[in-house]
Design a protein around this motif. Structure first.
Motif, mmCIF file in Angstrom:
data_model
loop_
_atom_site.group_PDB
_atom_site.id
_atom_site.type_symbol
_atom_site.label_atom_id
_atom_site.label_comp_id
_atom_site.label_asym_id
_atom_site.label_seq_id
_atom_site.Cartn_x
_atom_site.Cartn_y
_atom_site.Cartn_z
ATOM 1 N N ARG A 73 44.129 23.491 76.598
ATOM 2 C CA ARG A 73 45.513 23.457 76.100
ATOM 3 C C ARG A 73 46.430 22.909 77.187
ATOM 4 O O ARG A 73 47.254 22.030 76.932
ATOM 5 C CB ARG A 73 45.942 24.861 75.695
ATOM 6 N N ASN A 74 46.285 23.427 78.381
ATOM 7 C CA ASN A 74 47.133 22.971 79.480
ATOM 8 C C ASN A 74 46.882 21.505 79.817
ATOM 9 O O ASN A 74 47.826 20.753 80.061
ATOM 10 C CB ASN A 74 46.895 23.827 80.725
ATOM 11 N N MET A 75 45.632 21.109 79.826
ATOM 12 C CA MET A 75 45.281 19.736 80.188
ATOM 13 C C MET A 75 45.713 18.742 79.099
ATOM 14 O O MET A 75 46.054 17.603 79.397
ATOM 15 C CB MET A 75 43.773 19.611 80.422
ATOM 16 N N SER A 76 45.687 19.182 77.840
ATOM 17 C CA SER A 76 45.943 18.272 76.720
ATOM 18 C C SER A 76 47.408 17.904 76.556
ATOM 19 O O SER A 76 47.739 17.044 75.735
ATOM 20 C CB SER A 76 45.419 18.893 75.416
ATOM 21 N N VAL A 77 48.287 18.498 77.327
ATOM 22 C CA VAL A 77 49.702 18.136 77.268
ATOM 23 C C VAL A 77 49.901 16.682 77.707
ATOM 24 O O VAL A 77 50.783 15.991 77.212
ATOM 25 C CB VAL A 77 50.538 19.102 78.148
ATOM 26 N N SER A 78 49.055 16.213 78.592
ATOM 27 C CA SER A 78 49.120 14.845 79.093
ATOM 28 C C SER A 78 48.245 13.937 78.230
ATOM 29 O O SER A 78 47.055 14.202 78.061
ATOM 30 C CB SER A 78 48.632 14.822 80.546
ATOM 31 N N ALA A 79 48.833 12.873 77.687
ATOM 32 C CA ALA A 79 48.095 11.976 76.792
ATOM 33 C C ALA A 79 46.808 11.420 77.413
ATOM 34 O O ALA A 79 45.758 11.438 76.756
ATOM 35 C CB ALA A 79 48.994 10.846 76.305
ATOM 36 N N PRO A 80 46.830 10.939 78.668
ATOM 37 C CA PRO A 80 45.576 10.422 79.232
ATOM 38 C C PRO A 80 44.492 11.496 79.335
ATOM 39 O O PRO A 80 43.318 11.227 79.093
ATOM 40 C CB PRO A 80 45.972 9.916 80.620
ATOM 41 N N HIS A 81 44.902 12.705 79.668
ATOM 42 C CA HIS A 81 43.915 13.785 79.764
ATOM 43 C C HIS A 81 43.419 14.190 78.378
ATOM 44 O O HIS A 81 42.251 14.533 78.205
ATOM 45 C CB HIS A 81 44.497 14.983 80.512
ATOM 46 N N GLY A 82 44.308 14.130 77.398
ATOM 47 C CA GLY A 82 43.902 14.419 76.029
ATOM 48 C C GLY A 82 42.825 13.459 75.541
ATOM 49 O O GLY A 82 41.862 13.867 74.893
ATOM 50 N N ALA A 83 42.982 12.191 75.879
ATOM 51 C CA ALA A 83 41.976 11.198 75.490
ATOM 52 C C ALA A 83 40.630 11.517 76.133
ATOM 53 O O ALA A 83 39.572 11.367 75.499
ATOM 54 C CB ALA A 83 42.437 9.802 75.882
ATOM 55 N N ILE A 84 40.655 11.983 77.374
ATOM 56 C CA ILE A 84 39.406 12.343 78.052
ATOM 57 C C ILE A 84 38.794 13.583 77.414
ATOM 58 O O ILE A 84 37.575 13.667 77.228
ATOM 59 C CB ILE A 84 39.658 12.548 79.567
ATOM 60 N N ILE A 85 39.632 14.536 77.053
ATOM 61 C CA ILE A 85 39.145 15.751 76.379
ATOM 62 C C ILE A 85 38.412 15.368 75.097
ATOM 63 O O ILE A 85 37.326 15.873 74.815
ATOM 64 C CB ILE A 85 40.321 16.712 76.093
ATOM 65 N N ILE A 86 38.987 14.444 74.354
ATOM 66 C CA ILE A 86 38.345 14.001 73.107
ATOM 67 C C ILE A 86 37.065 13.234 73.406
ATOM 68 O O ILE A 86 36.022 13.501 72.807
ATOM 69 C CB ILE A 86 39.332 13.167 72.263
ATOM 70 N N SER A 87 37.114 12.297 74.343
ATOM 71 C CA SER A 87 35.922 11.491 74.627
ATOM 72 C C SER A 87 34.794 12.325 75.226
ATOM 73 O O SER A 87 33.623 11.993 75.065
ATOM 74 C CB SER A 87 36.253 10.301 75.527
ATOM 75 N N ASP A 88 35.142 13.418 75.897
ATOM 76 C CA ASP A 88 34.111 14.313 76.441
ATOM 77 C C ASP A 88 33.511 15.241 75.389
ATOM 78 O O ASP A 88 32.606 16.009 75.695
ATOM 79 C CB ASP A 88 34.671 15.132 77.610
ATOM 80 N N GLY A 89 34.027 15.179 74.161
ATOM 81 C CA GLY A 89 33.397 15.910 73.062
ATOM 82 C C GLY A 89 33.940 17.295 72.771
ATOM 83 O O GLY A 89 33.256 18.127 72.162
ATOM 84 N N ALA A 90 35.189 17.564 73.139
ATOM 85 C CA ALA A 90 35.743 18.903 72.963
ATOM 86 C C ALA A 90 36.110 19.246 71.525
ATOM 87 O O ALA A 90 36.101 20.426 71.150
ATOM 88 C CB ALA A 90 36.980 19.078 73.841
ATOM 89 N N VAL A 91 36.429 18.258 70.715
ATOM 90 C CA VAL A 91 36.998 18.543 69.393
ATOM 91 C C VAL A 91 36.093 19.419 68.522
ATOM 92 O O VAL A 91 36.564 20.405 67.944
ATOM 93 C CB VAL A 91 37.428 17.247 68.672
ATOM 94 N N PRO A 92 34.796 19.144 68.398
ATOM 95 C CA PRO A 92 33.970 20.023 67.556
ATOM 96 C C PRO A 92 33.976 21.488 68.033
ATOM 97 O O PRO A 92 33.955 22.405 67.212
ATOM 98 C CB PRO A 92 32.565 19.426 67.662
ATOM 99 N N TYR A 93 34.031 21.692 69.343
ATOM 100 C CA TYR A 93 34.069 23.062 69.869
ATOM 101 C C TYR A 93 35.400 23.725 69.548
ATOM 102 O O TYR A 93 35.461 24.903 69.198
ATOM 103 C CB TYR A 93 33.806 23.072 71.374
ATOM 104 N N LEU A 94 36.479 22.961 69.666
ATOM 105 C CA LEU A 94 37.797 23.502 69.326
ATOM 106 C C LEU A 94 37.878 23.845 67.842
ATOM 107 O O LEU A 94 38.423 24.888 67.471
ATOM 108 C CB LEU A 94 38.896 22.502 69.709
#
Length: 163
Positions: A73-94
């Motif tokens: 949540r804290n990391m996803s506030v920043s758009a570039p970090h959000g893109a990395i969160i998605i590319s690293d595969g976090a969405v299915p876990y969320l």
């Protein structure tokens, strides 16, 4: 070799396991605190914090899941970090955390998805992961904070043309 239930060695193994979970939760809490500060976010990403955080989301312990989702949540506030969160595969876990009965876990997961949905480039991945029906369900949550996170995420995702 694992000791049998009732043996002293078994009790020691259980105690060590419980202590390990406490250490994981405290370490995750420290990472969550660090991830709150803008000057730390880039450093944490460059140090590779996201993949181990995904392991926290998969824990069977809700307190550890909550900490992991809080880090994202804290990391996803920043758009570039959000893109990395998605590319690293976090969405299915969320998405799976939206189904967890613990309201604190649900709130952190929904808030992370809300943050991710604020960036138009992230929206297709969120919609494709099946977030819409679960976010709609969360509008009926007994927790107002969860309703708000889900509502904002849905508003952001409604701007996605190809549902």
């Amino acid at each position: 070799p694992t000791a049998a239930e009732g043996e002293p060695e078994y009790e020691a193994q259980i105690a060590a396991y419980k202590q390990s979970l406490k250490v994981q939760e405290q370490a995750a809490g420290a990472m969550r605190n660090l991830s709150m500060h803008a000057e730390n976010k880039g450093k944490l990403v460059s140090l590779g914090v996201i993949p181990p955080t995904l392991l926290l989301l998969q824990s069977g312990e809700t307190a550890i899941q909550e900490q992991g989702a809080g880090i994202l949540r804290n990391m996803s506030v920043s758009a570039p970090h959000g893109a990395i969160i998605i590319s690293d595969g976090a969405v299915p876990y969320l998405v799976s955390l939206l189904r967890v009965p613990d309201l604190k876990v649900q709130e952190q997961a929904a808030a992370t998805l809300r943050n991710l949905s604020a960036t138009p480039e992230n929206r297709p991945a969120l919609v494709q992961a099946g977030t819409l029906p679960l976010l709609i369900e969360l509008l009926s949550s007994p927790e107002e904070k969860i309703q708000e996170q889900a509502g904002v995420a849905l508003r952001n995702l409604s701007d996605q043309v190809d549902h």
